[in-house]
Write a protein that holds these residues in place. Sequence first.
Motif, PDB file in Angstrom:
ATOM      1  N   ILE A 185       0.542  -1.254  -0.012  1.00 49.98           N
ATOM      2  CA  ILE A 185      -0.124   0.086   0.126  1.00 49.98           C
ATOM      3  C   ILE A 185       0.791   1.340  -0.106  1.00 49.98           C
ATOM      4  CG2 ILE A 185      -1.435   1.418   1.336  1.00 49.98           C
ATOM      5  CD1 ILE A 185      -2.880  -1.325   2.143  1.00 49.98           C
ATOM      6  N   SER A 186       1.715   1.397   0.686  1.00 52.65           N
ATOM      7  CA  SER A 186       3.031   2.490   0.965  1.00 52.65           C
ATOM      8  C   SER A 186       3.753   2.783  -0.610  1.00 52.65           C
ATOM      9  CB  SER A 186       3.942   1.959   1.888  1.00 52.65           C
ATOM     10  OG  SER A 186       4.851   3.323   1.839  1.00 52.65           O
ATOM     11  N   GLU A 187       4.048   1.569  -1.080  1.00 46.66           N
ATOM     12  CA  GLU A 187       4.589   1.678  -2.351  1.00 46.66           C
ATOM     13  C   GLU A 187       3.848   2.027  -3.672  1.00 46.66           C
ATOM     14  OE1 GLU A 187       8.059  -0.384  -3.429  1.00 46.66           O
ATOM     15  OE2 GLU A 187       8.284  -0.946  -1.028  1.00 46.66           O
ATOM     16  N   VAL A 188       2.732   1.299  -3.636  1.00 43.19           N
ATOM     17  CA  VAL A 188       1.826   1.439  -5.006  1.00 43.19           C
ATOM     18  C   VAL A 188       0.714   2.537  -4.849  1.00 43.19           C
ATOM     19  CG1 VAL A 188       0.005   0.255  -6.346  1.00 43.19           C
ATOM     20  CG2 VAL A 188       1.964  -1.016  -5.478  1.00 43.19           C
ATOM     21  N   TRP A 189       0.300   2.768  -3.642  1.00 42.68           N
ATOM     22  CA  TRP A 189      -0.942   3.684  -3.601  1.00 42.68           C
ATOM     23  C   TRP A 189      -0.064   4.812  -2.775  1.00 42.68           C
ATOM     24  CZ3 TRP A 189      -2.225  -0.846  -4.066  1.00 42.68           C
ATOM     25  CH2 TRP A 189      -3.540  -1.351  -4.710  1.00 42.68           C
ATOM     26  N   ARG A 190       1.292   4.829  -2.330  1.00 45.93           N
ATOM     27  CA  ARG A 190       1.873   6.047  -1.601  1.00 45.93           C
ATOM     28  C   ARG A 190       1.043   6.735  -0.509  1.00 45.93           C
ATOM     29  NH1 ARG A 190       6.606   7.391  -4.321  1.00 45.93           N
ATOM     30  NH2 ARG A 190       6.501   6.505  -6.255  1.00 45.93           N
ATOM     31  N   THR A 191       0.637   5.653   0.309  1.00 42.18           N
ATOM     32  CA  THR A 191      -0.163   6.259   1.595  1.00 42.18           C
ATOM     33  C   THR A 191      -0.017   5.109   2.691  1.00 42.18           C
ATOM     34  OG1 THR A 191      -2.165   6.845   2.315  1.00 42.18           O
ATOM     35  CG2 THR A 191      -2.208   5.328   0.523  1.00 42.18           C
ATOM     36  N   SER A 192      -0.308   5.597   3.708  1.00 35.66           N
ATOM     37  CA  SER A 192      -0.498   4.638   4.912  1.00 35.66           C
ATOM     38  C   SER A 192      -1.897   4.270   5.436  1.00 35.66           C
ATOM     39  CB  SER A 192       0.460   4.785   5.944  1.00 35.66           C
ATOM     40  OG  SER A 192       0.052   6.139   6.464  1.00 35.66           O
ATOM     41  N   TRP A 193      -2.743   4.955   4.630  1.00 42.09           N
ATOM     42  CA  TRP A 193      -4.211   5.012   5.048  1.00 42.09           C
ATOM     43  C   TRP A 193      -4.773   3.439   5.129  1.00 42.09           C
ATOM     44  CZ3 TRP A 193      -8.954   5.356   1.323  1.00 42.09           C
ATOM     45  CH2 TRP A 193     -10.040   5.541   2.216  1.00 42.09           C
ATOM     46  N   GLU A 194      -5.366   2.962   6.123  1.00 42.87           N
ATOM     47  CA  GLU A 194      -5.702   1.819   6.314  1.00 42.87           C
ATOM     48  C   GLU A 194      -6.861   1.410   5.316  1.00 42.87           C
ATOM     49  OE1 GLU A 194      -6.640   1.089  10.524  1.00 42.87           O
ATOM     50  OE2 GLU A 194      -4.550   1.533  11.167  1.00 42.87           O
ATOM     51  N   GLY A 195      -7.784   2.342   4.985  1.00 36.80           N
ATOM     52  CA  GLY A 195      -8.938   1.998   4.166  1.00 36.80           C
ATOM     53  C   GLY A 195      -8.600   1.350   2.657  1.00 36.80           C
ATOM     54  N   THR A 196      -7.257   1.694   2.236  1.00 34.03           N
ATOM     55  CA  THR A 196      -6.742   1.039   1.033  1.00 34.03           C
ATOM     56  C   THR A 196      -6.761  -0.364   0.857  1.00 34.03           C
ATOM     57  OG1 THR A 196      -5.531   3.103   0.945  1.00 34.03           O
ATOM     58  CG2 THR A 196      -4.986   1.627  -0.788  1.00 34.03           C
ATOM     59  N   GLY A 197      -6.766  -0.996   2.195  1.00 30.83           N
ATOM     60  CA  GLY A 197      -6.429  -2.667   1.986  1.00 30.83           C
ATOM     61  C   GLY A 197      -7.517  -3.254   1.388  1.00 30.83           C
ATOM     62  N   ARG A 198      -8.758  -3.010   1.222  1.00 22.39           N
ATOM     63  CA  ARG A 198      -9.839  -3.451   0.446  1.00 22.39           C
ATOM     64  C   ARG A 198      -9.571  -3.404  -0.997  1.00 22.39           C
ATOM     65  NH1 ARG A 198     -12.376  -8.191   0.428  1.00 22.39           N
ATOM     66  NH2 ARG A 198     -14.500  -7.976  -0.471  1.00 22.39           N
ATOM     67  N   THR A 199      -8.958  -2.049  -1.359  1.00 23.43           N
ATOM     68  CA  THR A 199      -8.600  -1.988  -2.603  1.00 23.43           C
ATOM     69  C   THR A 199      -7.558  -2.815  -3.212  1.00 23.43           C
ATOM     70  OG1 THR A 199      -9.099   0.543  -2.342  1.00 23.43           O
ATOM     71  CG2 THR A 199      -7.896  -0.290  -4.281  1.00 23.43           C
ATOM     72  N   LEU A 200      -6.534  -3.138  -2.300  1.00 24.12           N
ATOM     73  CA  LEU A 200      -5.569  -4.034  -2.534  1.00 24.12           C
ATOM     74  C   LEU A 200      -6.212  -5.291  -3.051  1.00 24.12           C
ATOM     75  CD1 LEU A 200      -2.734  -4.958  -2.872  1.00 24.12           C
ATOM     76  CD2 LEU A 200      -2.683  -5.034  -0.476  1.00 24.12           C
ATOM     77  N   GLU A 201      -6.846  -5.588  -2.001  1.00 23.68           N
ATOM     78  CA  GLU A 201      -7.526  -7.084  -2.480  1.00 23.68           C
ATOM     79  C   GLU A 201      -8.183  -7.302  -3.970  1.00 23.68           C
ATOM     80  OE1 GLU A 201     -10.212  -7.993   0.536  1.00 23.68           O
ATOM     81  OE2 GLU A 201      -8.821  -7.988   2.430  1.00 23.68           O
TER      82      GLU A 201
END
Length: 232
Positions: A185-201
């Motif tokens: 999430i940090s390297e691809v989305w450049r954020t540490s925002w937890e809500g991005t986890g579902r996007t990763l899946e």
Amino acid sequence: MRLLLVEDDNHVAAALSAVLARHGFSVTHARSGEEALKALVPDSDAYDVVLLDLGLPDQDGYEVCGKIRKRTGTPVIMVTARSDVRSRIHGLNLGADDYVVKPYDTGELLARIHAVSRRTHHDESQADGDGDGDSALRLGPVRIELPTRQVSVDGTVVQLTRKEFDLLALLAQRPGVVFRREQIISEVWRTSWEGTGRTLEVHVASLRAKLRMPALIETVRGVGYRLVAPAA
């Protein structure tokens, strides 16, 4: 930042436009798919982001997304009430860069808009600086060309969104190594925002489907993902 808001509900559009304006956005409101497509002249960079609600009165929102992607490379964020993974994968396959599910938090929406825009400008600056040599990763039948951001399987080009490519390229640079979800999430989305986890899946599921190689990206439960290099 210039944003095209595609929303048929005038009350929703007015409220959202006011919020976006307070955060420095210049918003153009399109009330239908037809208006949105007219605003997006082919090969134009008039907007930095398109915020596309799927519930439009004149055309299917997915169809509009596909038409937008044929006209311009402007990032598209879908707004949908459909929370199932299959619907979101369908949107990504049509060229959407991200999505938000209704009802959404305004902070979440702003974070996604900024993340998509930031990543797009980063990709463009990298592309401007590349172009020398053959920087390609080969994993069995999969070929990943870094300068041109093109992926092919057995010689057939596979169309990926920006983040799908970034995710695949990250994992492919170190086959077999487990990447933690937070690191991806940090390297691809450049954020540490937890809500991005579902996007990763959803992006992992979309990659598996597009490449038709479900075993290529392995889920390491409780940790993250790793790329399993296929046999040549």
